[in-house]
Write an enzyme that holds these catalytic residues in place. Structure first.
Site, short mmCIF file in Angstrom:
data_model
loop_
_atom_site.label_atom_id
_atom_site.label_comp_id
_atom_site.label_asym_id
_atom_site.label_seq_id
_atom_site.Cartn_x
_atom_site.Cartn_y
_atom_site.Cartn_z
NE ARG A 119 -77.98 -91.53 42.44
CZ ARG A 119 -78.61 -91.03 43.50
NH1 ARG A 119 -78.58 -89.73 43.73
NH2 ARG A 119 -79.28 -91.81 44.32
NE ARG A 154 -79.19 -93.31 57.51
CZ ARG A 154 -79.70 -93.39 56.29
NH1 ARG A 154 -80.24 -94.53 55.91
NH2 ARG A 154 -79.68 -92.37 55.47
NE ARG A 193 -82.79 -92.30 42.00
CZ ARG A 193 -82.69 -92.31 43.33
NH1 ARG A 193 -83.54 -91.60 44.05
NH2 ARG A 193 -81.76 -93.05 43.93
CE LYS A 196 -85.97 -92.36 53.79
NZ LYS A 196 -85.86 -93.45 52.78
#
Length: 213
Positions: free
Chosen positions: A160, A88, A127, A13
């Site tokens: 992360r 959401r 990632r 997104k």
């Protein structure tokens, strides 16, 4: 162009929103950005939201919707906007419908970036992010030239905590419970929903998305 962009975490997104914003000069609006902006500016809405965020609770729908209303009346939204990660929940979608009707604003498209869970897990566990400048890498397909070092600024490249598999699967479970019903809601109430297979390259997805929108 007025678009809602839906999809699970890791569906792309943010990537697609950035490309559409650049190509069409429309406002890119995300719930996270709005929350951070209001909290940083110590607005009345931001102070209320901060109380929930500090306690680890979800920010109530009515606060999120109020922030979104304030954001959509700004001048940069006059030529179009892209909603990223909002709504959401079904109550948020219903509130947005009512708000846009009062503002006499019509959406052009509601686009779902559809990605299987195993692809999401693969994307996000690989990632890597520069701690200093935020540059994004992929440990398999697009690693930094020097392991652990950012090509752009020389900062430390890390994984992360929220990109670890256990956290990702929990985020996907929350998405399936809270946000998938939003897709069903728009499928029932709107003729604007388009489903895009977002497994392919970002450029291929962008071309398909533009054709659908």
């Amino acid at each position: 162009m007025r678009i809602i962009l839906l999809g699970p975490p890791g569906s792309g997104k943010g990537t697609q929103a950035a490309k559409l914003r650049e190509r069409y000069a429309i406002a890119h609006i995300s719930t996270g950005d709005i929350l951070r902006e209001n909290v940083k500016a110590n607005t009345e809405l931001g102070l209320k939201a901060k109380g929930f965020m500090d306690s680890g609770a979800l920010v109530p729908d009515d606060l999120i919707v109020s922030m979104m209303r304030e954001r959509l009346i700004r001048p940069d939204c006059a030529e179009g906007f892209l909603l990223d990660g909002f709504p959401r929940t079904v109550p948020q979608a219903q509130a947005l419908d009512a708000m846009l009707e009062k503002m006499n604003i019509r959406l052009d498209a509601i686009v779902l970036l559809d990605v299987p869970d195993d692809v999401v897990v693969s994307r996000l566990t690989n990632r890597r992010v520069c701690r200093s400048c935020g540059a994004i890498y992929n440990a398999v397909s697009q690693p930094p030239k020097q392991e652990g070092i950012c090509d752009k600024c020389g900062g430390k490249v890390i994984q992360r905590d929220d990109d670890k598999e256990s956290v990702i699967r929990e985020r996907l479970a929350v998405y399936r419970k809270q946000t998938e019903p939003v897709v069903d809601y728009y499928r029932r109430t709107s003729g604007l929903l388009a489903v895009v297979d977002a497994v392919h390259s970002s450029d291929a997805v962008l071309r398909y998305l533009e054709a659908k929108a």
